[in-house]
Scaffold this motif. Structure first.
Motif, short mmCIF file in Angstrom:
data_model
loop_
_atom_site.label_atom_id
_atom_site.label_comp_id
_atom_site.label_asym_id
_atom_site.label_seq_id
_atom_site.Cartn_x
_atom_site.Cartn_y
_atom_site.Cartn_z
N LEU A 581 0.86 -1.17 0.00
CA LEU A 581 0.00 0.00 0.00
C LEU A 581 0.90 1.23 0.00
O LEU A 581 1.77 1.37 0.87
CB LEU A 581 -0.91 0.00 1.23
N THR A 582 0.71 2.10 -0.99
CA THR A 582 1.56 3.29 -1.10
C THR A 582 0.68 4.53 -1.26
O THR A 582 -0.39 4.48 -1.89
CB THR A 582 2.53 3.21 -2.29
N TYR A 583 1.15 5.62 -0.70
CA TYR A 583 0.50 6.92 -0.85
C TYR A 583 1.58 7.93 -1.17
O TYR A 583 2.57 8.07 -0.44
CB TYR A 583 -0.23 7.32 0.43
N ASP A 584 1.42 8.64 -2.28
CA ASP A 584 2.42 9.62 -2.73
C ASP A 584 1.71 10.94 -2.98
O ASP A 584 0.83 11.04 -3.84
CB ASP A 584 3.11 9.14 -4.00
N SER A 585 2.07 11.96 -2.23
CA SER A 585 1.42 13.27 -2.38
C SER A 585 1.91 14.04 -3.59
O SER A 585 1.32 15.06 -3.95
CB SER A 585 1.67 14.11 -1.12
N ARG A 586 2.96 13.57 -4.25
CA ARG A 586 3.61 14.34 -5.30
C ARG A 586 3.03 14.00 -6.67
O ARG A 586 3.72 13.46 -7.54
CB ARG A 586 5.10 14.10 -5.29
N ILE A 587 1.75 14.29 -6.90
CA ILE A 587 1.15 13.98 -8.19
C ILE A 587 1.50 15.03 -9.23
O ILE A 587 1.37 14.80 -10.42
CB ILE A 587 -0.38 13.86 -8.07
N ASN A 588 1.93 16.19 -8.80
CA ASN A 588 2.31 17.26 -9.71
C ASN A 588 3.78 17.12 -10.05
O ASN A 588 4.64 17.15 -9.17
CB ASN A 588 2.03 18.62 -9.06
N GLU A 589 4.09 16.98 -11.35
CA GLU A 589 5.48 16.80 -11.76
C GLU A 589 6.35 17.99 -11.39
O GLU A 589 7.55 17.86 -11.18
CB GLU A 589 5.55 16.56 -13.28
N LEU A 590 5.74 19.19 -11.31
CA LEU A 590 6.52 20.37 -10.94
C LEU A 590 6.90 20.37 -9.47
O LEU A 590 7.75 21.13 -9.04
CB LEU A 590 5.72 21.64 -11.27
N GLU A 591 6.26 19.51 -8.68
CA GLU A 591 6.52 19.48 -7.24
C GLU A 591 7.09 18.13 -6.81
O GLU A 591 6.85 17.69 -5.69
CB GLU A 591 5.22 19.77 -6.48
N ARG A 592 7.84 17.48 -7.70
CA ARG A 592 8.41 16.18 -7.35
C ARG A 592 9.49 16.31 -6.28
O ARG A 592 9.86 15.32 -5.66
CB ARG A 592 9.02 15.50 -8.59
N ASP A 593 10.00 17.51 -6.09
CA ASP A 593 11.07 17.70 -5.10
C ASP A 593 10.54 18.10 -3.73
O ASP A 593 11.30 18.46 -2.85
CB ASP A 593 12.08 18.73 -5.59
N ARG A 594 9.21 18.07 -3.54
CA ARG A 594 8.66 18.37 -2.22
C ARG A 594 7.37 17.58 -2.06
O ARG A 594 6.63 17.33 -3.01
CB ARG A 594 8.42 19.87 -2.04
N GLY A 595 7.12 17.13 -0.83
CA GLY A 595 5.95 16.31 -0.56
C GLY A 595 6.35 15.14 0.33
O GLY A 595 7.41 15.13 0.96
N TYR A 596 5.50 14.12 0.37
CA TYR A 596 5.81 12.96 1.20
C TYR A 596 5.26 11.70 0.56
O TYR A 596 4.34 11.74 -0.28
CB TYR A 596 5.24 13.13 2.62
N ARG A 597 5.83 10.57 0.99
CA ARG A 597 5.45 9.27 0.46
C ARG A 597 5.39 8.28 1.61
O ARG A 597 6.32 8.19 2.41
CB ARG A 597 6.44 8.79 -0.60
N LEU A 598 4.29 7.53 1.68
CA LEU A 598 4.10 6.51 2.70
C LEU A 598 3.94 5.17 2.02
O LEU A 598 3.30 5.06 0.97
CB LEU A 598 2.84 6.81 3.53
N SER A 599 4.52 4.13 2.61
CA SER A 599 4.37 2.79 2.04
C SER A 599 4.38 1.75 3.15
O SER A 599 4.99 1.93 4.20
CB SER A 599 5.50 2.49 1.04
N MET A 600 3.68 0.66 2.85
CA MET A 600 3.60 -0.44 3.80
C MET A 600 3.50 -1.74 3.01
O MET A 600 2.83 -1.80 1.98
CB MET A 600 2.40 -0.30 4.73
N GLU A 601 4.19 -2.77 3.49
CA GLU A 601 4.13 -4.08 2.84
C GLU A 601 4.08 -5.17 3.90
O GLU A 601 4.80 -5.10 4.91
CB GLU A 601 5.35 -4.30 1.93
N GLN A 602 3.21 -6.14 3.65
CA GLN A 602 3.13 -7.30 4.52
C GLN A 602 3.19 -8.56 3.67
O GLN A 602 2.54 -8.65 2.63
CB GLN A 602 1.84 -7.30 5.36
N GLU A 603 3.97 -9.52 4.15
CA GLU A 603 4.12 -10.80 3.46
C GLU A 603 3.74 -11.92 4.44
O GLU A 603 4.25 -11.96 5.56
CB GLU A 603 5.56 -10.97 2.98
N PHE A 604 2.83 -12.78 3.98
CA PHE A 604 2.38 -13.91 4.80
C PHE A 604 2.92 -15.19 4.17
O PHE A 604 2.47 -15.60 3.10
CB PHE A 604 0.85 -13.96 4.86
#
Length: 788
Positions: A581-604
């Motif tokens: 599961l990933t969330y990336d606030s940087r959808i604007n290409e002009l703002e790729r150098d600022r923002g935040y990104r969250l990710s989570m992975e689980q393996e069973f």
């Protein structure tokens, strides 16, 4: 050899006068013959019983008569004779033409242009013959035409201009052969590269010249000018830079920004350009009041207002307004409200430097999509382009959706040029959407090298195809090796599985590693298919299955009881499923150098019954720029937990966080260790075991050194803190296990970044503030990765 043109584009004065002389002489001959008649005869009409063609060898007489437009017995005037002369000359087949009336006979005497025997290029070293020949219109076995040769010379000169060689000269010459044939030779003087010596700005108060130069695609000539191709003057690139510069300011709220002009001055020696951008920055505006209004009876303005993410007080950007309009129109579509349009109205408040935004929801014209026509795609299948559309034939027409579709098509990267336009269809209430594309190469073969102080020198060979068989699929095959490891991997991705917005991916890999830091070798075999899809504007969810075998191989090193037992379990397979599961606030290409990104992975894991565990990892990264974008601040937090329900973990299953996750230590330099000593207390084996849990936080700042940007040098400082702990259930130890509990390590350091044509280099100098006795630190680290 005859020189018929000189310089870059033009004929020499002498040659020009000769060529022009052909037409002048012919015209004077014809007009002299006509004007020799009595003045009263000029108004008379003439009829010729015979029309005789002389001098033609390849061109049929009937063809010349067709150009002349004069038939036997036809009554013509002097003006019509001159028109006939002009038509024959305009055919481009003859060097000279004379039309002479002789009593009842009209004589048309022509001299044909020679035939091109061969075309050759001399003096070129920087551009290959094949590249230049492809530009030429002049071809063997065609009629030679000086105008075409002149255009060819201009095209060759332009090709050198694109390489920054403005001093180049192209001189076309001809060598006459028998049977009215000529060889065409383009003699080239390439000259030196005309570099950009300096890029400066006038009128900028908010952002420094250094920051603005980083935005531009054009660069100043620097130490590595032999490798950097963007330090040459190209007019098209300057136009692109103007647009990029405008986007940069607009995305930061400077709505009054204007480029007043760009001055490009060529040095007297013609070896360098000095470029100056004249700017008007204006003030930065923020969003004021945001309202939504509508007179439509089936639209609840408050409901649409709640859908907006645009908030008062944030910096105003046109992109945010466009995104807001897209969200509102998307809500209208979900509610079944067709032909709804959102029209923004911007009210300016100069007193508090804010812009009030009012979104009016109106009913647009009832227009439908009649059909979608696609042309220009010879390899890419139509369905790959069509799936970028959110509308199909018969749907309501939305101009905004068509513009967004055009952006999605361009973002594919499959086409050198793409154009999407709408035109009126068979009825006024229908439109036809035309898509025109020009395909480009999407495959690449790369050879590269890597180096790091941990793994040493390495070779990388990669084969990549981004549009496999024209289906929009990507295939990536990589072979890499260092002094102690080999990796063979294959990745495949289908972005539209079964025609839906669903990505199917397949990852297969085999690797061998000799224990540079561990006391054993490994062999890894992995098979990992998966699916992923968007569940929100910025959120993506994926599921995967995984089968993996990691063999631990005895390399003859002395090991403790724990690792010895793990090596004996080399046939273990781990099979399971998981999700990301990933969330990336940087959808604007002009703002790729600022923002935040969250990710989570689980393996069973545990489908095969060998080991049952849940492996969870999570990370959060935030980045911003301060002091007018001069300093980049970055923070990253990562953590992981490996929990076994049955069986036990091995060193290769547990987390090893040195080097990559926390700087200042070797790859397995921290965490639980088994130390075995002899009777005298000397250490006989020292095994890094890894841990079932880890947590790391990294903080860093990157800033300029004040040197010219063309050097590609910047610096940074960092602070890392973290730990790895817990070895879970293991066999009996023959030594002592240290650091099984959480113990923080802390590191500070400085970095030097150097952007070079062979790849980005990063030099890290570290100092540990907190470590344990048996940790293995690393005070210096260098990495470089490149493809060429």
């Amino acid at each position: 050899m005859t020189n018929f043109m000189g310089g870059r584009h033009a004929l020499p004065a002498e040659s020009k006068s000769k060529l022009r002389g052909f037409g002048v002489a012919v015209f004077l001959s014809a007009t002299t013959a006509l004007t020799a008649l009595p003045i009263a005869a000029e108004a008379q009409s003439y009829s010729f019983n015979t029309v005789r063609i002389e001098g033609n060898q390849r061109v049929e007489a009937g063809t010349i008569l067709t150009y002349a437009g004069i038939g036997r017995g036809q009554t013509v005037s002097a003006g019509q004779l001159n028109d006939a002369y002009q038509r024959i000359i305009a055919s481009g087949l003859f060097e000279s033409v004379e039309i002479v009336p002789r009593g009842g006979t009209l004589v048309i005497e022509v001299k044909e242009y020679p035939t091109v025997n061969q075309v050759s290029i001399e003096g070129n070293r920087r551009l290959k013959d094949e590249e230049l020949t492809a530009l030429l219109e002049s071809q063997p076995r065609q009629v030679f035409n000086p105008a075409i040769a002149e255009r060819d010379a201009a095209l060759i000169a332009d090709a050198y201009s694109q390489q920054g060689r403005l001093a180049s000269r192209v001189t076309p010459k001809i060598i006459r052969r028998s049977d009215n044939r000529v060889d065409v030779v383009f003699e080239i003087f390439e000259g030196d590269v005309t570099e950009i010596e300096r890029i400066s700005f006038v009128g900028n108060a908010v952002y420094s010249d250094r920051r603005l130069r980083r935005v531009l695609g054009t660069k100043q000539a620097g130490l590595l000018r032999r490798f950097v191709r963007r330090d040459t003057f190209v007019e098209d690139r300057i136009e692109f830079d103007k647009q990029v510069l405008s986007d940069f300011y607009m995305s930061r709220g400077y709505v009054d920004f204007r480029i007043m002009g760009v001055n490009a001055e060529l040095a007297r020696e013609r070896d360098g350009y000095f470029i100056t951008f004249n700017l008007h920055e204006g003030d930065q505006f923020k969003v004021g009041q945001v309202t939504t209004v509508s007179d439509l009876p089936d639209v609840d303005a408050d409901e649409f207002q709640a859908e907006l993410k645009l908030k008062p007080g944030q910096v105003y950007t046109p992109t945010d307004v466009e995104n807001a309009i897209a969200r509102l129109e998307g809500l209208a579509n979900r509610k079944g409200l067709d032909f709804v349009r959102v029209e923004p109205r911007i009210n300016r408040n100069d007193r508090d430097l804010s812009l009030d935004v009012e979104f009016e929801i109106v009913r647009g014209p009832r227009v439908f999509v009649e059909r979608i026509d696609i042309e220009g795609n010879t390899t890419t299948q139509d369905k790959v382009i069509r799936r970028q559309f959110k509308v199909v034939e018969g749907d309501p027409f939305n101009p905004r959706e068509i513009r967004e579709t055009a952006e999605r098509i361009r973002a594919l990267g499959f086409f050198a040029n793409s154009d999407v336009r709408a035109r009126e269809g068979s009825r006024p209430d229908q439109v036809i959407v035309d898509v025109s594309v020009e395909e480009q190469a999407t495959g690449s073969l790369s050879f590269g090298g890597t180096y790091s102080t941990n793994s040493g020198l390495g070779l990388v060979i990669g084969l990549r195809e981004r549009n496999f068989l024209g289906r929009g699929q990507s295939v990536n095959l990589n072979l890499s090796g260092t002094e102690g490891s080999k990796v063979y991997s294959l990745q495949f991705a289908e972005p539209s599985f079964l025609g839906r917005d669903l990505t199917f991916s397949l990852d297969m890999a085999y690797s061998e590693s000799q224990g540079n830091f561990a006391n054993f070798d490994t062999e890894t075999l992995r098979f990992k298919p998966g699916f992923s899809f968007a569940i929100g504007e910025k959120t993506r969810f994926g599921v995967f299955a995984k089968a993996e075998q990691i063999k631990m191989i005895d390399d003859g090193s002395a090991v403790g009881g724990i690792v010895a037992d793990e090596i004996a379990r080399s046939d273990d397979w781990n099979a399971g499923v998981g999700y990301t599961l990933t969330y990336d606030s940087r959808i604007n290409e002009l703002e790729r150098d600022r923002g935040y990104r969250l990710s989570m992975e689980q393996e069973f894991a545990g489908l095969n019954g060998d080991n049952q565990y849940i492996k969870t990892t999570a990370s959060a990264t935030a980045q911003t720029k301060v002091f007018n974008d001069e300093i980049t601040l970055r923070a990253t937090v990562e953590a992981g937990v490996l929990a076994f329900n049955s069986g036990s973990s091995r060193s290769v299953d547990r987390f090893q966080i040195g080097g990559g996750l926390i700087r200042g230590f070797q790859p397995d330099g921290i965490g639980p260790r088994e130390i075995v000593t002899d009777g005298g207390g000397a250490i006989t084996s020292n095994d890094a075991l890894g841990g079932d849990k880890f947590a790391v936080a990294r903080f860093e700042a990157e800033f300029p050194l004040g040197l010219p940007e063309e050097y590609g040098l910047s610096a940074g400082v960092f602070y890392d803190i973290g730990s790895v702990w817990g070895v879970g259930n293991t066999s009996a130890s023959t030594g002592t296990v240290y650091y099984d509990e959480f113990t923080a390590r802390q590191v500070i350091g400085v970095s030097l970044f150097w952007t070079t044509p062979i790849g980005p280099l990063r030099f890290n100098w570290s100092k540990t503030l907190q470590k344990e006795e048996f940790d293995e630190d690393q005070s210096f680290n260098l990495t470089v990765s490149t493809e060429f």
